[in-house]
Design a protein around this motif. Structure first.
Motif, short mmCIF file in Angstrom:
data_model
loop_
_atom_site.label_atom_id
_atom_site.label_comp_id
_atom_site.label_asym_id
_atom_site.label_seq_id
_atom_site.Cartn_x
_atom_site.Cartn_y
_atom_site.Cartn_z
N GLY A 138 11.58 4.64 -10.17
CA GLY A 138 10.49 3.89 -11.25
C GLY A 138 8.94 3.08 -10.74
N ALA A 139 8.08 2.50 -11.20
CA ALA A 139 7.24 1.64 -10.84
C ALA A 139 6.96 0.14 -11.33
CB ALA A 139 5.57 2.48 -10.75
N GLY A 140 7.06 -0.82 -10.42
CA GLY A 140 6.69 -2.28 -11.22
C GLY A 140 5.42 -2.70 -10.78
N THR A 141 5.20 -4.26 -11.01
CA THR A 141 3.93 -4.86 -10.62
C THR A 141 3.22 -3.88 -11.15
OG1 THR A 141 5.26 -4.96 -8.51
CG2 THR A 141 2.51 -6.46 -9.03
N ILE A 142 2.56 -3.00 -11.80
CA ILE A 142 1.33 -2.33 -13.36
C ILE A 142 0.27 -3.46 -13.84
CG2 ILE A 142 0.95 -0.47 -14.48
CD1 ILE A 142 2.24 0.23 -12.19
N LEU A 143 -0.44 -3.20 -13.35
CA LEU A 143 -1.14 -4.68 -13.99
C LEU A 143 -2.55 -3.75 -14.95
CD1 LEU A 143 -1.69 -6.81 -11.21
CD2 LEU A 143 -0.12 -6.98 -12.92
N ASN A 144 -2.37 -2.64 -14.44
CA ASN A 144 -4.25 -1.83 -15.69
C ASN A 144 -3.42 -0.79 -15.79
OD1 ASN A 144 -4.90 -0.80 -12.79
ND2 ASN A 144 -5.43 -2.77 -12.00
N PRO A 145 -4.63 0.26 -16.93
CA PRO A 145 -4.06 1.52 -16.27
C PRO A 145 -4.51 2.43 -15.65
CG PRO A 145 -5.70 0.13 -18.31
CD PRO A 145 -5.52 -0.74 -17.79
N ALA A 146 -5.34 1.99 -15.06
CA ALA A 146 -5.09 2.95 -13.55
C ALA A 146 -3.98 3.15 -12.55
CB ALA A 146 -6.55 2.99 -12.55
N GLN A 147 -3.76 1.91 -12.53
CA GLN A 147 -2.41 1.40 -12.54
C GLN A 147 -0.85 2.58 -13.03
OE1 GLN A 147 -1.91 -2.12 -10.61
NE2 GLN A 147 -2.50 -2.28 -9.51
N PHE A 148 -0.98 2.46 -14.05
CA PHE A 148 -0.57 3.17 -14.86
C PHE A 148 0.00 4.55 -14.12
CE2 PHE A 148 2.46 4.85 -18.11
CZ PHE A 148 2.76 4.22 -19.07
N ALA A 149 -1.45 4.95 -14.54
CA ALA A 149 -1.65 6.44 -14.62
C ALA A 149 -1.43 6.79 -13.14
CB ALA A 149 -3.80 6.17 -14.88
N ALA A 150 -1.79 6.18 -11.88
CA ALA A 150 -0.61 6.51 -10.16
C ALA A 150 0.12 7.06 -10.50
CB ALA A 150 -2.13 5.59 -9.63
N ALA A 151 0.54 5.24 -11.27
CA ALA A 151 2.24 5.78 -11.07
C ALA A 151 3.39 6.99 -11.45
CB ALA A 151 3.15 4.30 -11.62
N ALA A 152 2.48 7.05 -12.60
CA ALA A 152 3.24 8.17 -13.63
C ALA A 152 2.87 9.56 -12.89
CB ALA A 152 2.44 7.70 -15.04
N GLU A 153 1.47 9.42 -12.60
CA GLU A 153 1.26 10.88 -12.15
C GLU A 153 2.01 10.92 -10.23
OE1 GLU A 153 -0.41 13.50 -8.68
OE2 GLU A 153 -0.24 11.44 -8.38
N ALA A 154 2.46 9.73 -9.50
CA ALA A 154 3.58 10.09 -8.48
C ALA A 154 4.37 10.06 -9.14
CB ALA A 154 3.16 8.39 -7.63
N GLY A 155 5.17 10.04 -10.53
CA GLY A 155 6.67 10.52 -10.64
C GLY A 155 7.83 9.20 -10.77
N SER A 156 7.15 8.47 -11.66
CA SER A 156 8.09 7.40 -11.76
C SER A 156 8.38 7.77 -13.24
CB SER A 156 7.06 5.74 -12.06
OG SER A 156 6.25 6.07 -11.09
N PRO A 166 0.76 -0.81 0.07
CA PRO A 166 0.22 -0.22 -0.07
C PRO A 166 1.07 1.28 -0.16
CG PRO A 166 -0.36 -1.40 1.83
CD PRO A 166 0.46 -1.88 1.48
N ALA A 167 1.76 1.45 1.08
CA ALA A 167 2.94 2.06 0.38
C ALA A 167 3.73 2.14 -0.91
CB ALA A 167 3.89 2.02 1.56
N ALA A 168 3.21 1.88 -1.67
CA ALA A 168 4.06 2.17 -2.93
C ALA A 168 4.13 3.32 -4.03
CB ALA A 168 3.97 0.92 -3.92
N LEU A 169 3.02 3.67 -3.90
CA LEU A 169 2.75 5.00 -4.62
C LEU A 169 3.59 6.32 -4.13
CD1 LEU A 169 -0.31 5.00 -6.22
CD2 LEU A 169 1.50 4.60 -7.29
N ASP A 170 3.22 6.27 -2.27
CA ASP A 170 3.81 7.43 -1.81
C ASP A 170 5.24 7.29 -1.72
OD1 ASP A 170 1.62 8.53 -0.75
OD2 ASP A 170 1.07 7.44 1.46
N ALA A 171 5.56 5.91 -1.63
CA ALA A 171 7.09 5.49 -1.92
C ALA A 171 7.50 6.21 -3.22
CB ALA A 171 7.25 4.41 -1.61
N ILE A 172 6.74 6.39 -3.99
CA ILE A 172 7.50 6.93 -4.77
C ILE A 172 7.38 8.67 -5.67
CG2 ILE A 172 7.24 7.09 -7.78
CD1 ILE A 172 5.56 3.74 -7.70
N ARG A 173 6.49 8.97 -5.04
CA ARG A 173 6.06 9.96 -4.52
C ARG A 173 7.50 10.57 -3.99
NH1 ARG A 173 1.36 9.95 -3.28
NH2 ARG A 173 0.25 10.04 -5.51
N ALA A 174 8.18 9.75 -2.70
CA ALA A 174 9.51 10.04 -1.74
C ALA A 174 10.04 10.42 -2.26
CB ALA A 174 8.64 9.61 -0.22
#
Ligand SMILES: O=C(O)C(=O)C[C@H](O)[C@H](O)COP(=O)(O)O
Length: 215
Positions: free
Chosen positions: A72-90, A53-61
């Motif tokens: 970078g972000a890993g374990t991206i399974l769907n477009p919503a996760q892609f968008a959230a990971a990109a928005e977090a600064g991946s 659960p900490a992953a997106l905050d972790a990427i942002r930090a």
């Protein structure tokens, strides 16, 4: 067609270190210490998986507080996760597989995608989508270095970042292959070191991994 992937910026990240640490972090604070320790050992790029659960905050930090790291972000399974990971600064995004919906999400984004494949048909599908730089997952379980050696003449354009089951024992087998640009692995960030706050061990393991030679 191959430009669908944004190969150049992705290659620039994947070729600057032989090993991409793949981590599942408990908190953003842990991720910041971990990213600093890995970068100090020569592994700036780090794949923070969305398995906690900490992953997106972790990427942002890490993106905000550790300028020497490449989050970078890993374990991206769907477009919503892609968008959230990109928005977090991946700066790069990794998926265990290659689906039409994730490929479409990537085509609408500036953040490069490293999608996964583990069979001839999956490799052909990735090629059809313009992807030539792939994660091979789960590497050891799906045939290991022998698989990559066998398919090299059939898929000469494809290069891999194998991930899954790789350790100091077998990493050399992968890095010796011409179709391998780097490997992914969790061994540089052992869970017991993280829970003990022992980031010196992480830096030492990173330094050893960074000294490995990809072909
Ligand atoms: O979540 C993902 O997308 C993954 O890549 C799964 C694993 O974290 C990696 O395969 C690392 O595996 P190990 O180095 O064998 O621990």
């Amino acid at each position: 067609m191959a430009e669908a992937q944004k190969t150049e910026p992705l290659l620039a990240i994947l070729t600057r270190q032989p090993v991409i640490p793949v981590v599942a972090v408990a908190s953003a604070k842990e991720a910041v210490s971990l990213a600093r320790a890995l970068a100090a050992g020569g592994l700036p790029a780090i794949e923070i998986t969305l398995r906690t659960p900490a992953a997106l905050d972790a990427i942002r930090a890490v993106a905000a507080e550790v300028p020497e790291a490449i989050a970078g972000a890993g374990t991206i399974l769907n477009p919503a996760q892609f968008a959230a990971a990109a928005e977090a600064g991946s700066r790069f995004i990794v998926s265990p597989g290659t689906t039409t919906s994730v490929i479409e999400a990537a085509s609408d984004s500036d953040v490069p995608l490293l999608p996964g494949a583990a069979s001839a048909s999956e490799l052909m599908r990735a090629l059809e989508s313009g992807y030539e730089l792939l994660k091979f997952f789960p590497a050891e379980q799906a045939g290991g270095a022998a698989f990559l050696k066998s398919i090299a003449p059939v898929f000469p354009a494809i290069r891999f970042c194998p991930t899954g089951g790789i350790s100091t024992k077998n990493v050399g087998d992968y890095l010796a292959l011409p179709n391998v640009v780097c490997v992914g692995g969790s061994w540089v960030a052992p869970k017991d070191a993280l829970s003990a706050g022992d980031f010196e061990t992480v830096t030492r393991l990173a330094r050893e991994a960074a000294a490995l030679k990809a072909r």
